[in-house]
Design a protein around this motif. Structure first.
Motif, PDB file in Angstrom:
ATOM      1  N   ALA A   1      38.192  50.538  45.215  1.00 52.84           N
ATOM      2  CA  ALA A   1      38.061  49.810  43.661  1.00 52.84           C
ATOM      3  C   ALA A   1      37.380  48.533  44.165  1.00 52.84           C
ATOM      4  CB  ALA A   1      39.637  49.742  43.357  1.00 52.84           C
ATOM      5  N   LEU A   2      37.473  47.787  45.074  1.00 48.95           N
ATOM      6  CA  LEU A   2      36.706  46.699  45.565  1.00 48.95           C
ATOM      7  C   LEU A   2      35.163  46.872  45.221  1.00 48.95           C
ATOM      8  CD1 LEU A   2      36.648  43.552  46.106  1.00 48.95           C
ATOM      9  CD2 LEU A   2      36.853  44.398  48.456  1.00 48.95           C
ATOM     10  N   SER A   3      34.795  47.956  46.003  1.00 47.57           N
ATOM     11  CA  SER A   3      33.471  48.154  45.897  1.00 47.57           C
ATOM     12  C   SER A   3      32.898  48.736  44.532  1.00 47.57           C
ATOM     13  CB  SER A   3      33.020  49.537  46.894  1.00 47.57           C
ATOM     14  OG  SER A   3      31.902  49.821  46.554  1.00 47.57           O
ATOM     15  N   TYR A   4      33.680  49.215  43.636  1.00 49.97           N
ATOM     16  CA  TYR A   4      33.319  49.653  42.368  1.00 49.97           C
ATOM     17  C   TYR A   4      33.231  48.367  41.449  1.00 49.97           C
ATOM     18  CZ  TYR A   4      33.776  51.043  37.378  1.00 49.97           C
ATOM     19  OH  TYR A   4      33.748  51.378  36.307  1.00 49.97           O
ATOM     20  N   PHE A   5      34.255  47.504  41.656  1.00 48.25           N
ATOM     21  CA  PHE A   5      34.414  46.431  40.777  1.00 48.25           C
ATOM     22  C   PHE A   5      33.367  45.311  41.002  1.00 48.25           C
ATOM     23  CE2 PHE A   5      38.902  47.845  39.709  1.00 48.25           C
ATOM     24  CZ  PHE A   5      38.819  48.314  38.485  1.00 48.25           C
ATOM     25  N   GLU A   6      33.018  45.310  42.421  1.00 49.51           N
ATOM     26  CA  GLU A   6      32.142  44.300  42.708  1.00 49.51           C
ATOM     27  C   GLU A   6      30.856  44.738  42.007  1.00 49.51           C
ATOM     28  OE1 GLU A   6      33.217  42.602  47.076  1.00 49.51           O
ATOM     29  OE2 GLU A   6      32.436  44.482  46.864  1.00 49.51           O
ATOM     30  N   ARG A   7      30.510  45.933  42.081  1.00 48.66           N
ATOM     31  CA  ARG A   7      29.350  46.395  41.025  1.00 48.66           C
ATOM     32  C   ARG A   7      29.360  46.056  39.810  1.00 48.66           C
ATOM     33  NH1 ARG A   7      29.767  51.164  44.391  1.00 48.66           N
ATOM     34  NH2 ARG A   7      30.747  52.192  42.654  1.00 48.66           N
ATOM     35  N   VAL A   8      30.502  46.515  39.236  1.00 49.33           N
ATOM     36  CA  VAL A   8      30.751  46.052  37.887  1.00 49.33           C
ATOM     37  C   VAL A   8      30.515  44.480  37.563  1.00 49.33           C
ATOM     38  CG1 VAL A   8      32.189  46.264  35.950  1.00 49.33           C
ATOM     39  CG2 VAL A   8      32.185  47.784  37.273  1.00 49.33           C
ATOM     40  N   LEU A   9      30.768  43.647  38.450  1.00 51.07           N
ATOM     41  CA  LEU A   9      30.745  42.168  38.321  1.00 51.07           C
ATOM     42  C   LEU A   9      29.300  41.702  38.389  1.00 51.07           C
ATOM     43  CD1 LEU A   9      32.676  39.993  38.089  1.00 51.07           C
ATOM     44  CD2 LEU A   9      32.766  39.685  40.683  1.00 51.07           C
ATOM     45  N   LYS A  10      28.524  42.435  38.832  1.00 48.22           N
ATOM     46  CA  LYS A  10      26.898  42.242  38.985  1.00 48.22           C
ATOM     47  C   LYS A  10      26.283  42.537  37.493  1.00 48.22           C
ATOM     48  CE  LYS A  10      26.504  42.883  43.653  1.00 48.22           C
ATOM     49  NZ  LYS A  10      25.938  43.742  44.803  1.00 48.22           N
ATOM     50  N   GLN A  11      27.175  43.105  36.617  1.00 53.32           N
ATOM     51  CA  GLN A  11      26.515  43.339  35.323  1.00 53.32           C
ATOM     52  C   GLN A  11      26.648  42.397  34.150  1.00 53.32           C
ATOM     53  OE1 GLN A  11      28.074  47.214  34.136  1.00 53.32           O
ATOM     54  NE2 GLN A  11      27.275  48.260  36.006  1.00 53.32           N
ATOM     55  N   PRO A  12      25.787  42.228  33.296  1.00 50.58           N
ATOM     56  CA  PRO A  12      26.112  41.248  32.269  1.00 50.58           C
ATOM     57  C   PRO A  12      27.666  41.498  31.517  1.00 50.58           C
ATOM     58  CG  PRO A  12      24.216  42.613  31.811  1.00 50.58           C
ATOM     59  CD  PRO A  12      24.858  43.068  32.991  1.00 50.58           C
ATOM     60  N   LEU A  13      28.499  40.738  31.547  1.00 48.87           N
ATOM     61  CA  LEU A  13      29.973  40.689  30.601  1.00 48.87           C
ATOM     62  C   LEU A  13      30.239  39.429  29.896  1.00 48.87           C
ATOM     63  CD1 LEU A  13      31.873  41.766  34.224  1.00 48.87           C
ATOM     64  CD2 LEU A  13      31.209  43.123  32.208  1.00 48.87           C
ATOM     65  N   ASP A  14      31.098  39.697  29.165  1.00 48.07           N
ATOM     66  CA  ASP A  14      31.570  38.470  28.277  1.00 48.07           C
ATOM     67  C   ASP A  14      32.294  37.568  29.344  1.00 48.07           C
ATOM     68  OD1 ASP A  14      32.885  37.276  25.896  1.00 48.07           O
ATOM     69  OD2 ASP A  14      34.679  38.083  26.819  1.00 48.07           O
ATOM     70  N   PRO A  15      32.197  36.439  29.302  1.00 48.33           N
ATOM     71  CA  PRO A  15      32.687  35.283  29.979  1.00 48.33           C
ATOM     72  C   PRO A  15      34.163  35.366  30.240  1.00 48.33           C
ATOM     73  CG  PRO A  15      31.230  34.119  28.605  1.00 48.33           C
ATOM     74  CD  PRO A  15      31.237  35.636  28.085  1.00 48.33           C
ATOM     75  N   LYS A  16      34.877  35.888  29.349  1.00 46.62           N
ATOM     76  CA  LYS A  16      36.202  36.238  29.473  1.00 46.62           C
ATOM     77  C   LYS A  16      36.787  37.281  30.272  1.00 46.62           C
ATOM     78  CE  LYS A  16      40.683  36.417  26.749  1.00 46.62           C
ATOM     79  NZ  LYS A  16      41.350  36.463  25.395  1.00 46.62           N
ATOM     80  N   GLU A  17      35.900  38.363  30.046  1.00 48.31           N
ATOM     81  CA  GLU A  17      36.147  39.476  30.925  1.00 48.31           C
ATOM     82  C   GLU A  17      35.682  39.331  32.472  1.00 48.31           C
ATOM     83  OE1 GLU A  17      34.461  43.321  29.567  1.00 48.31           O
ATOM     84  OE2 GLU A  17      34.925  42.916  27.528  1.00 48.31           O
TER      85      GLU A  17
END
Length: 67
Positions: free
Chosen positions: A13-29
């Motif tokens: 899960a950590l590996s997956y969410f680290e990749r998601v974190l590299k994508q453009p996201l809403d500041p709150k998310e």
């Protein structure tokens, strides 16, 4: 958005969410996801330490007496 993972699969899960974190996201998310990633990192680090201790406790005793 809600972030969830299966207990016992924190490293994956950590590996997956680290990749998601590299994508453009809403500041709150991004803030929510960053908190989750930080929590997962500490959980994975703690689990690694515990598993190493467990492995050492279960290692067979060696007789190092020289003949």
């Amino acid at each position: 958005m809600s972030y969830a993972y299966i207990q016992g699969q924190e490293a994956e899960a950590l590996s997956y969410f680290e990749r998601v974190l590299k994508q453009p996201l809403d500041p709150k998310e991004r803030a929510q996801l960053q908190k989750l990633v930080d929590d997962l990192r500490s959980k994975v680090k703690s689990d690694e330490k515990t598993s190493r201790q467990f492995a050492m406790q279960n290692a067979p005793s060696l007789n190092l007496h020289a003949c």
